[in-house]
Each structure stands twice: as structure tokens, then as C-alpha cells.
Design a protein around this motif. Structure first.
Motif, PDB file in Angstrom:
ATOM      1  N   UNK A 282      -5.074 -39.301  46.235  1.00 57.57           N
ATOM      2  CA  UNK A 282      -6.442 -39.718  46.557  1.00 57.57           C
ATOM      3  C   UNK A 282      -6.970 -38.976  47.774  1.00 57.57           C
ATOM      4  N   UNK A 283      -6.114 -38.779  48.776  1.00 59.17           N
ATOM      5  CA  UNK A 283      -6.529 -38.056  49.982  1.00 59.17           C
ATOM      6  C   UNK A 283      -6.749 -36.578  49.682  1.00 59.17           C
ATOM      7  N   UNK A 284      -5.915 -36.017  48.805  1.00 54.73           N
ATOM      8  CA  UNK A 284      -6.096 -34.621  48.398  1.00 54.73           C
ATOM      9  C   UNK A 284      -7.428 -34.448  47.670  1.00 54.73           C
ATOM     10  N   UNK A 285      -7.745 -35.371  46.783  1.00 47.83           N
ATOM     11  CA  UNK A 285      -9.020 -35.306  46.063  1.00 47.83           C
ATOM     12  C   UNK A 285     -10.183 -35.351  47.050  1.00 47.83           C
ATOM     13  N   UNK A 286     -10.125 -36.253  47.996  1.00 50.49           N
ATOM     14  CA  UNK A 286     -11.199 -36.371  49.000  1.00 50.49           C
ATOM     15  C   UNK A 286     -11.345 -35.085  49.797  1.00 50.49           C
ATOM     16  N   UNK A 287     -10.215 -34.460  50.132  1.00 51.01           N
ATOM     17  CA  UNK A 287     -10.258 -33.211  50.899  1.00 51.01           C
ATOM     18  C   UNK A 287     -10.906 -32.091  50.099  1.00 51.01           C
ATOM     19  N   UNK A 288     -10.613 -32.035  48.795  1.00 52.02           N
ATOM     20  CA  UNK A 288     -11.213 -30.999  47.950  1.00 52.02           C
ATOM     21  C   UNK A 288     -12.703 -31.243  47.752  1.00 52.02           C
ATOM     22  N   UNK A 289     -13.081 -32.494  47.606  1.00 55.67           N
ATOM     23  CA  UNK A 289     -14.496 -32.832  47.409  1.00 55.67           C
ATOM     24  C   UNK A 289     -15.306 -32.554  48.667  1.00 55.67           C
ATOM     25  N   UNK A 290     -14.731 -32.833  49.833  1.00 58.09           N
ATOM     26  CA  UNK A 290     -15.448 -32.641  51.101  1.00 58.09           C
ATOM     27  C   UNK A 290     -15.432 -31.193  51.580  1.00 58.09           C
ATOM     28  N   UNK A 291     -14.639 -30.339  50.913  1.00 58.12           N
ATOM     29  CA  UNK A 291     -14.602 -28.933  51.300  1.00 58.12           C
ATOM     30  C   UNK A 291     -13.557 -28.597  52.344  1.00 58.12           C
TER      31      UNK A 291
ATOM     32  N   UNK B 179      -7.689 -32.180  38.925  1.00 54.87           N
ATOM     33  CA  UNK B 179      -8.734 -31.150  38.992  1.00 54.87           C
ATOM     34  C   UNK B 179     -10.003 -31.656  38.312  1.00 54.87           C
ATOM     35  N   UNK B 180      -9.845 -32.325  37.169  1.00 50.73           N
ATOM     36  CA  UNK B 180     -11.007 -32.880  36.463  1.00 50.73           C
ATOM     37  C   UNK B 180     -11.750 -33.877  37.335  1.00 50.73           C
ATOM     38  N   UNK B 181     -11.002 -34.708  38.049  1.00 52.28           N
ATOM     39  CA  UNK B 181     -11.627 -35.688  38.926  1.00 52.28           C
ATOM     40  C   UNK B 181     -12.342 -35.009  40.096  1.00 52.28           C
ATOM     41  N   UNK B 182     -11.720 -33.976  40.655  1.00 50.02           N
ATOM     42  CA  UNK B 182     -12.354 -33.230  41.748  1.00 50.02           C
ATOM     43  C   UNK B 182     -13.656 -32.596  41.273  1.00 50.02           C
TER      44      UNK B 182
ATOM     45  N   UNK C 195       7.932 -49.703  40.159  1.00 52.23           N
ATOM     46  CA  UNK C 195       7.184 -48.979  41.184  1.00 52.23           C
ATOM     47  C   UNK C 195       6.183 -48.040  40.523  1.00 52.23           C
ATOM     48  N   UNK C 196       4.931 -48.083  40.980  1.00 55.21           N
ATOM     49  CA  UNK C 196       3.865 -47.229  40.462  1.00 55.21           C
ATOM     50  C   UNK C 196       3.046 -46.685  41.628  1.00 55.21           C
ATOM     51  N   UNK C 197       2.426 -45.537  41.405  1.00 56.85           N
ATOM     52  CA  UNK C 197       1.526 -44.947  42.396  1.00 56.85           C
ATOM     53  C   UNK C 197       0.120 -45.012  41.818  1.00 56.85           C
ATOM     54  N   UNK C 198      -0.640 -46.006  42.216  1.00 56.79           N
ATOM     55  CA  UNK C 198      -2.012 -46.113  41.730  1.00 56.79           C
ATOM     56  C   UNK C 198      -2.879 -45.031  42.379  1.00 56.79           C
ATOM     57  N   UNK C 199      -3.926 -44.624  41.685  1.00 58.38           N
ATOM     58  CA  UNK C 199      -4.770 -43.555  42.205  1.00 58.38           C
ATOM     59  C   UNK C 199      -4.374 -42.200  41.660  1.00 58.38           C
ATOM     60  N   UNK C 200      -3.518 -42.184  40.620  1.00 64.09           N
ATOM     61  CA  UNK C 200      -3.140 -40.929  39.958  1.00 64.09           C
ATOM     62  C   UNK C 200      -3.873 -40.867  38.630  1.00 64.09           C
ATOM     63  N   UNK C 201      -4.934 -40.080  38.542  1.00 64.85           N
ATOM     64  CA  UNK C 201      -5.770 -40.071  37.337  1.00 64.85           C
ATOM     65  C   UNK C 201      -4.964 -39.903  36.052  1.00 64.85           C
ATOM     66  N   UNK C 202      -5.327 -40.684  35.060  1.00 67.90           N
ATOM     67  CA  UNK C 202      -4.742 -40.716  33.723  1.00 67.90           C
ATOM     68  C   UNK C 202      -3.358 -41.351  33.680  1.00 67.90           C
ATOM     69  N   UNK C 203      -2.571 -41.210  34.722  1.00 70.05           N
ATOM     70  CA  UNK C 203      -1.220 -41.773  34.739  1.00 70.05           C
ATOM     71  C   UNK C 203      -1.201 -43.220  35.239  1.00 70.05           C
ATOM     72  N   UNK C 204      -1.821 -43.484  36.372  1.00 64.82           N
ATOM     73  CA  UNK C 204      -1.845 -44.860  36.905  1.00 64.82           C
ATOM     74  C   UNK C 204      -3.027 -45.011  37.844  1.00 64.82           C
ATOM     75  N   UNK C 205      -3.922 -45.929  37.489  1.00 64.51           N
ATOM     76  CA  UNK C 205      -5.144 -46.110  38.263  1.00 64.51           C
ATOM     77  C   UNK C 205      -5.705 -47.500  37.968  1.00 64.51           C
TER      78      UNK C 205
END
Length: 267
Positions: free
Chosen positions: A173-182, A194-197, A41-51
Motif C-alpha cells: 500500500x505504501x509502495x502504491x502511494x509512493x508511485x501515485x505521488x511521484x 501496477x494496474x492499481x497504480x 495469516x494474510x496481508x490485506x492491501x494486496x490487490x487481487x490476492x487479499x484486500x
């Protein structure tokens, strides 16, 4: 007639006794080796860990850890892609043999799944724009903070920042989108996210305000599988000692794993 009756009673009693003996439990390590396949089991969309890499195939330190592990076990990998919130339930319900998905070893989780010894670490932090005065949980009172549901971040902020408005998202991924959109300007997450954001919001950079905890990450597996756990623990120790795990981890994260990691307690 009496002899026949006694024999029948004895036979019935023996059958009952046999029926009461629990069936031998299948061993998961043996099943994996027999099937020549391990469900990871993996969670894709986790920067550096699994993407998903440039070739759209899974990669990252967790993915490569699983690939290395499967190769040494002599089996193929079957990826089971899940959400962050589904990490523990996936192992509990037997939908995967193991989980390699940046899952912190915590007493609460150990009540329902087993863990290998630590194979990696992760800092969990609170980050916000430069001008935001935050030094600890108390400074989050009255502020809106975004985080991913069912994570240690969620547990710590919920327990320690009673006066905060917590906005929970279903995955990173949804958290990143929320931070990017404000939608949120204060987040509890990990440095790679944080680096991705910051790449996507260059004029509103997020900075680490404080580290909540350094987490030891373990490979999760079902409870009651001592042979599988022993194999995983031995594999991690060997690959920490020979440098294979630290080298691979540094390739993705640009930092070294603690030298005492494999000796750290998991309780």
C-alpha cells in the motif's frame, strides 16, 4: 540396608532416565481440529490476492483459498492480519497456523519455514513509464527504483541491480502511494499492483519493462509438521484436479493457473 540403598539408587536412575526423554510434541493438525479453528495469516492491501471488498470484509484469491481450505477441514478461520515483512516471522513465532499471503517458495525461506506444494503463481516485474529505456537489470544503474521490503523483488533487485538507488517501502500500500505521488517512477512489483497504480496516475502510466521471475506461491507452515503439510498438499492436488482452485483464481486474476502447478518441485 544395602537393599534399600540399591533400590533408592535404581529409582533415582529410572527417574533421571525418564526426565531425559523429550516430551511428546503436539501435532498442529490435531490441535487445529480440536480447536475447530485455524489461524490464517494474510496481508490485506494486496490487490487481487487479499484486500477489503465493497462490504469491507477480506476477499481476494488468497483469502478465498483459505476459506475453501478451512471449510474442507471443517473449522472456522481466525484471520491474523500482518505486513508483508512479517510473513515469515509470523509462522516462525507461531502467531498463526498457516500463511496464505502470496509468498514465493524460495530456498532461503525454506530454511526457516515449510511450504505446501504450489497453489498459485505470481510474475514479479520491473515497470516504468513508456519513455524509460529499461530492458534488464543493467539499465537500472543510476536509477531510483521503489519496491516492498522483504520480498523476492527486494532480493533480486538488490543482488542484480548493484548500481540502482533502491527505495524500500514497508508494504504494498505504501509502495502504491509512493508511485501515485511521484516519489518513484520505476518500481519492482507485480502486475495487479501496477494496474492499481495506473488507475490513480492515468497520465503517467507504468508499463512492464521485463519479468524478473515467475514465482510459485506456497502455503507456509511451521517446520516439523508433516501431517499438516501432507493434508495441505493433498488438498491442493484435489482442488487443482477438480478445477475449484483454478476457477476461483481466474475469477480474481483473469488468467489461468499452469496445469502442471501442483506437480512442480518446491525446492
Amino acid at each position: 540396608m544395602r537393599l534399600f540403598k540399591f533400590g533408592a539408587i535404581a529409582l533415582a536412575a529410572a527417574s533421571l532416565a525418564l526426565a531425559s526423554v523429550p516430551a511428546a510434541k503436539a501435532d498442529q493438525l490435531d490441535d487445529i481440529l480440536k480447536a475447530k479453528k485455524i489461524r490464517v495469516a494474510v496481508v490485506l492491501g494486496t490487490p487481487l490476492f487479499s484486500f477489503a471488498g465493497a462490504d469491507l470484509k477480506p476477499t481476494g484469491s488468497d483469502v478465498e483459498t483459505a476459506r475453501m481450505l478451512a471449510k474442507d477441514l471443517g473449522v472456522e478461520v481466525e484471520w491474523v492480519e500482518i505486513t508483508t515483512a512479517a510473513r515469515v516471522p509470523t509462522i516462525q513465532t507461531g502467531k498463526a497456523d498457516i500463511l496464505v499471503a502470496s509468498l514465493g517458495i524460495t530456498p532461503e525461506r525454506k530454511k526457516v519455514v515449510d511450504f505446501s506444494i504450489p497453489y498459485a503463481t505470481l510474475d514479479i516485474i520491473v515497470a516504468a513509464p513508456d519513455g524509460t529505456a529499461i530492458k534488464d537489470y543493467a539499465d537500472l544503474t543510476g536509477k531510483r527504483i521503489g519496491l516492498t521490503r522483504a520480498t523476492v523483488n527486494d532480493q533480486l533487485v538488490t543482488a542484480n541491480a548493484k548500481g540502482a538507488e533502491i527505495v524500500r517501502f514497508e508494504d504494498d500500500a505504501t509502495l502504491i502511494s509512493a508511485a501515485v505521488s511521484g516519489q518513484v517512477d520505476i518500481v519492482s512489483t507485480q502486475p495487479p499492483l501496477i494496474a492499481m497504480m495506473n488507475e490513480k496516475r492515468p497520465d503517467r502510466q507504468l508499463k512492464t519493462k521485463f519479468v524478473m521471475r515467475e514465482l510459485n506461491l506456497g502455503i507456509a507452515l511451521p517446520q516439523g509438521e508433516p501431517k499438516l503439510k501432507a493434508w495441505l498438499d493433498d488438498w491442493i492436488r484435489k482442488n487443482m484436479a477438480n478445477g475449484a482452485l483454478p476457477t476461483m483464481f481466474a475469477k480474481f486474476h483473469g488468467r489461468e493457473l499452469p496445469k502442471d502447478l501442483a506437480d512442480r518441485a518446491t525446492n
